[in-house]
Design a protein around this motif. Sequence first.
Motif, PDB file in Angstrom:
ATOM      1  N   LEU A   1       0.830  -1.197   0.000  1.00  0.00           N
ATOM      2  CA  LEU A   1       0.000   0.000   0.000  1.00  0.00           C
ATOM      3  C   LEU A   1       0.868   1.253   0.000  1.00  0.00           C
ATOM      4  O   LEU A   1       1.899   1.306   0.655  1.00  0.00           O
ATOM      5  CB  LEU A   1      -0.888   0.031   1.245  1.00  0.00           C
ATOM      6  N   HIS A   2       0.415   2.252  -0.708  1.00  0.00           N
ATOM      7  CA  HIS A   2       1.075   3.544  -0.689  1.00  0.00           C
ATOM      8  C   HIS A   2       0.020   4.601  -0.938  1.00  0.00           C
ATOM      9  O   HIS A   2      -0.758   4.505  -1.883  1.00  0.00           O
ATOM     10  CB  HIS A   2       2.182   3.623  -1.754  1.00  0.00           C
ATOM     11  N   THR A   3      -0.005   5.596  -0.086  1.00  0.00           N
ATOM     12  CA  THR A   3      -0.971   6.671  -0.253  1.00  0.00           C
ATOM     13  C   THR A   3      -0.610   7.463  -1.498  1.00  0.00           C
ATOM     14  O   THR A   3       0.529   7.908  -1.641  1.00  0.00           O
ATOM     15  CB  THR A   3      -0.941   7.610   0.962  1.00  0.00           C
ATOM     16  N   PRO A   4      -1.553   7.636  -2.413  1.00  0.00           N
ATOM     17  CA  PRO A   4      -1.235   8.386  -3.629  1.00  0.00           C
ATOM     18  C   PRO A   4      -0.941   9.845  -3.304  1.00  0.00           C
ATOM     19  O   PRO A   4      -1.567  10.423  -2.440  1.00  0.00           O
ATOM     20  CB  PRO A   4      -2.495   8.245  -4.485  1.00  0.00           C
ATOM     21  N   GLU A   5       0.028  10.388  -3.993  1.00  0.00           N
ATOM     22  CA  GLU A   5       0.384  11.797  -3.830  1.00  0.00           C
ATOM     23  C   GLU A   5      -0.656  12.640  -4.559  1.00  0.00           C
ATOM     24  O   GLU A   5      -1.246  12.206  -5.560  1.00  0.00           O
ATOM     25  CB  GLU A   5       1.773  12.072  -4.416  1.00  0.00           C
ATOM     26  N   PRO A   6      -0.891  13.865  -4.102  1.00  0.00           N
ATOM     27  CA  PRO A   6      -1.845  14.724  -4.800  1.00  0.00           C
ATOM     28  C   PRO A   6      -1.358  15.028  -6.207  1.00  0.00           C
ATOM     29  O   PRO A   6      -0.169  15.214  -6.431  1.00  0.00           O
ATOM     30  CB  PRO A   6      -1.879  15.998  -3.953  1.00  0.00           C
TER      31      PRO A   6
ATOM     32  N   ALA B   1       7.108  21.489  10.833  1.00  0.00           N
ATOM     33  CA  ALA B   1       6.486  22.751  11.251  1.00  0.00           C
ATOM     34  C   ALA B   1       6.997  23.160  12.638  1.00  0.00           C
ATOM     35  O   ALA B   1       7.251  24.347  12.890  1.00  0.00           O
ATOM     36  CB  ALA B   1       4.962  22.606  11.271  1.00  0.00           C
ATOM     37  N   ASN B   2       7.178  22.167  13.513  1.00  0.00           N
ATOM     38  CA  ASN B   2       7.701  22.459  14.843  1.00  0.00           C
ATOM     39  C   ASN B   2       9.123  23.004  14.762  1.00  0.00           C
ATOM     40  O   ASN B   2       9.474  23.957  15.452  1.00  0.00           O
ATOM     41  CB  ASN B   2       7.651  21.189  15.708  1.00  0.00           C
TER      42      ASN B   2
ATOM     43  N   TYR C   1       2.076  12.774   8.151  1.00  0.00           N
ATOM     44  CA  TYR C   1       1.477  13.809   8.993  1.00  0.00           C
ATOM     45  C   TYR C   1       2.414  14.153  10.150  1.00  0.00           C
ATOM     46  O   TYR C   1       2.669  15.324  10.427  1.00  0.00           O
ATOM     47  CB  TYR C   1       0.123  13.339   9.514  1.00  0.00           C
ATOM     48  N   GLU C   2       2.952  13.147  10.814  1.00  0.00           N
ATOM     49  CA  GLU C   2       3.880  13.369  11.918  1.00  0.00           C
ATOM     50  C   GLU C   2       5.143  14.066  11.432  1.00  0.00           C
ATOM     51  O   GLU C   2       5.681  14.947  12.107  1.00  0.00           O
ATOM     52  CB  GLU C   2       4.220  12.051  12.603  1.00  0.00           C
ATOM     53  N   GLN C   3       5.605  13.685  10.250  1.00  0.00           N
ATOM     54  CA  GLN C   3       6.791  14.333   9.688  1.00  0.00           C
ATOM     55  C   GLN C   3       6.503  15.805   9.390  1.00  0.00           C
ATOM     56  O   GLN C   3       7.328  16.677   9.675  1.00  0.00           O
ATOM     57  CB  GLN C   3       7.236  13.618   8.405  1.00  0.00           C
TER      58      GLN C   3
ATOM     59  N   TRP D   1      -3.118   4.164   5.736  1.00  0.00           N
ATOM     60  CA  TRP D   1      -3.246   5.077   6.858  1.00  0.00           C
ATOM     61  C   TRP D   1      -1.945   5.212   7.631  1.00  0.00           C
ATOM     62  O   TRP D   1      -1.652   6.281   8.173  1.00  0.00           O
ATOM     63  CB  TRP D   1      -4.374   4.614   7.789  1.00  0.00           C
ATOM     64  N   ASP D   2      -1.156   4.148   7.681  1.00  0.00           N
ATOM     65  CA  ASP D   2       0.128   4.228   8.382  1.00  0.00           C
ATOM     66  C   ASP D   2       1.061   5.212   7.691  1.00  0.00           C
ATOM     67  O   ASP D   2       1.736   6.018   8.336  1.00  0.00           O
ATOM     68  CB  ASP D   2       0.781   2.846   8.465  1.00  0.00           C
ATOM     69  N   ASP D   3       1.091   5.152   6.349  1.00  0.00           N
ATOM     70  CA  ASP D   3       1.918   6.092   5.589  1.00  0.00           C
ATOM     71  C   ASP D   3       1.412   7.515   5.790  1.00  0.00           C
ATOM     72  O   ASP D   3       2.195   8.444   5.986  1.00  0.00           O
ATOM     73  CB  ASP D   3       1.897   5.715   4.101  1.00  0.00           C
ATOM     74  N   PHE D   4       0.082   7.665   5.756  1.00  0.00           N
ATOM     75  CA  PHE D   4      -0.519   8.979   5.958  1.00  0.00           C
ATOM     76  C   PHE D   4      -0.147   9.537   7.341  1.00  0.00           C
ATOM     77  O   PHE D   4       0.240  10.690   7.470  1.00  0.00           O
ATOM     78  CB  PHE D   4      -2.045   8.880   5.817  1.00  0.00           C
ATOM     79  N   GLU D   5      -0.233   8.689   8.355  1.00  0.00           N
ATOM     80  CA  GLU D   5       0.087   9.110   9.717  1.00  0.00           C
ATOM     81  C   GLU D   5       1.559   9.491   9.835  1.00  0.00           C
ATOM     82  O   GLU D   5       1.902  10.502  10.453  1.00  0.00           O
ATOM     83  CB  GLU D   5      -0.248   8.002  10.710  1.00  0.00           C
TER      84      GLU D   5
END
Length: 140
Positions: A17-22, A65-66, A58-60, A51-55
């Motif tokens: 699985l791989h989340t498709p890029e926009p 941003a931090n 997101y964390e990255q 969802w794991d890739d998305f998460e």
Amino acid sequence: MDVDRHVQEQASRRAELHTPEPRTSNDRLNGHRDHTDRSPSTPGHLAPFDWDDFESRYEQALAEANNEEKELLEEFERLVKYFNVWASAASVHDNERGIKRLQTRERYVKIAEQSLVQKKKHLTEVVRAFQSALALLSQS
């Protein structure tokens, strides 16, 4: 050993699985089409969402941003230090100018007082001279 097998299954699923890029509008303009460009009425194959890739992305993004926020805060702290130095230097300069203005006003007042003392002395002498002249005239 069920835990090991479960971990291996999760790892193999993540590899599949791989989340498709926009997609950008340039992809559509250049003729890059895939099965997701079908019309809304045409049912198509919907790839499973990772969802794991998305998460993890997101964390990255949050970590980036931090880090940017930390850098901005550090820069802000440096600028505040410069501002404080500038403000204190300006304050010292203004205080020095204020002291000089006060000294100038004191000198002016002292000179004016001396001038008044001299005028008073002169007028006292003039009044004595008139008194002496009147005394001489009244004796004659």
